[in-house]
Design a protein around this motif. Sequence first.
Motif, PDB file in Angstrom:
ATOM      1  N   PHE A 115       0.784  -1.446  -0.026  1.00  0.00           N
ATOM      2  CA  PHE A 115      -0.036  -0.038   0.211  1.00  0.00           C
ATOM      3  C   PHE A 115       0.806   1.341   0.038  1.00  0.00           C
ATOM      4  O   PHE A 115       2.186   1.240   0.087  1.00  0.00           O
ATOM      5  N   SER A 149       3.011   4.632   0.643  1.00  0.00           N
ATOM      6  CA  SER A 149       4.006   4.973   1.950  1.00  0.00           C
ATOM      7  C   SER A 149       3.334   5.745   3.018  1.00  0.00           C
ATOM      8  O   SER A 149       2.557   6.460   2.646  1.00  0.00           O
ATOM      9  N   SER A 170       1.150   4.463   5.078  1.00  0.00           N
ATOM     10  CA  SER A 170      -0.216   3.721   5.625  1.00  0.00           C
ATOM     11  C   SER A 170      -0.044   2.178   5.913  1.00  0.00           C
ATOM     12  O   SER A 170       1.141   1.843   6.111  1.00  0.00           O
ATOM     13  N   LEU A 171      -0.879   1.894   6.639  1.00  0.00           N
ATOM     14  CA  LEU A 171      -0.701   0.184   7.210  1.00  0.00           C
ATOM     15  C   LEU A 171      -0.555  -0.644   6.169  1.00  0.00           C
ATOM     16  O   LEU A 171      -1.067  -0.423   4.801  1.00  0.00           O
ATOM     17  N   GLN A 172       0.486  -1.443   6.358  1.00  0.00           N
ATOM     18  CA  GLN A 172       0.599  -2.522   5.356  1.00  0.00           C
ATOM     19  C   GLN A 172       0.097  -3.799   5.799  1.00  0.00           C
ATOM     20  O   GLN A 172      -0.599  -3.976   7.030  1.00  0.00           O
ATOM     21  N   LEU A 197      -6.838  10.786  11.541  1.00  0.00           N
ATOM     22  CA  LEU A 197      -6.503   9.810  10.968  1.00  0.00           C
ATOM     23  C   LEU A 197      -5.067   9.140  11.932  1.00  0.00           C
ATOM     24  O   LEU A 197      -5.085   8.004  11.942  1.00  0.00           O
ATOM     25  N   SER A 198      -4.292  10.219  12.273  1.00  0.00           N
ATOM     26  CA  SER A 198      -3.344  10.153  13.190  1.00  0.00           C
ATOM     27  C   SER A 198      -3.976   9.237  14.557  1.00  0.00           C
ATOM     28  O   SER A 198      -3.242   8.505  15.145  1.00  0.00           O
ATOM     29  N   PHE A 207      -3.373   5.575  14.155  1.00  0.00           N
ATOM     30  CA  PHE A 207      -1.837   5.350  14.304  1.00  0.00           C
ATOM     31  C   PHE A 207      -1.674   5.486  15.778  1.00  0.00           C
ATOM     32  O   PHE A 207      -0.689   4.550  16.299  1.00  0.00           O
TER      33      PHE A 207
END
Length: 297
Positions: A2, A4, A6-8, A77-78, A81
């Motif tokens: 996905f 850079s 972002s979650l993989q 969004l953060s 994370f």
Amino acid sequence: IFASGSLQPADFFLMLCFGLLLVTRKTAFIKYPVPSGIWKILRWYVLFTFYQIFINLIWYLILENTNAGNKNYGLYLSCFFILFNLFSVFFCIMTYERIGPLLFEKLIKGFFISASIVAFFSIIQSASASIRAVAGFNNPNQLGYYAILLLTSCFLFGGYLRSPYKQILFSLSVYLNVISLSKASVLSSAILILYVILFQKYFNVHISNKMTVFLVIFILFVLYSFFFGDLSFFNNDTLSALRERILNIRSEGDSNLGSGRGYTRIFEMGRHLLWGMGEGAYYRFQSLTGLEAHSSF
């Protein structure tokens, strides 16, 4: 796989495992209780996590009432994370509760396997036009960060590997550091090696006398080659480029921690420091406008 940053896929798998450990966490499964002192630290971490989320949401509500209302999605969004980091820590804690020190053995073996795969990718991609390798990562800085984690795991959990594999893992971490051409990564790794050599007796880390001599000679050789000699006898573009990046670190704009890395935002925020430097809505700042602060530290 996905984009850079972002979650993989591995991150989603980790969260799935976290959920399974959480819903099946029973006293009968806890064979290795975590010391109470660790839980006290974790309580403060949980408190800090929700403090971060609260501040981000407050900023989001404030800024949504401005003309830049459509640029604040990074703030909420953060929050995901921040929670992801918290869940990752508790995933490790709950795994330790079930298998104890076996976790560290599995961890270092997993690092060895992943390092071998990354090194293999670096060889395949060596024909790339870019001199900075990515070796399967989204950008060279991520590779450099991975190399630091690799080196750290080698010192912390290397005792769970047989002797030749430990040396191989150490060599792979140095190799990946070099090909990433990440200044922060290379300098951090050099400081880490020196730190472990000098203060190993205060930690659960043991380096044999032969290994200590090897590391000292290696560091002295690198320092001499980079600052007093030259690397022409190696005939290697990567080493030459790394030398240039290190020697020019004071003159390169992106090496400046203020304007180049964005840390002057601390002073921009002034009395609002406790109310967030901004994990999103980067358009607000004079320093590195529109971009997040780089993680040099």
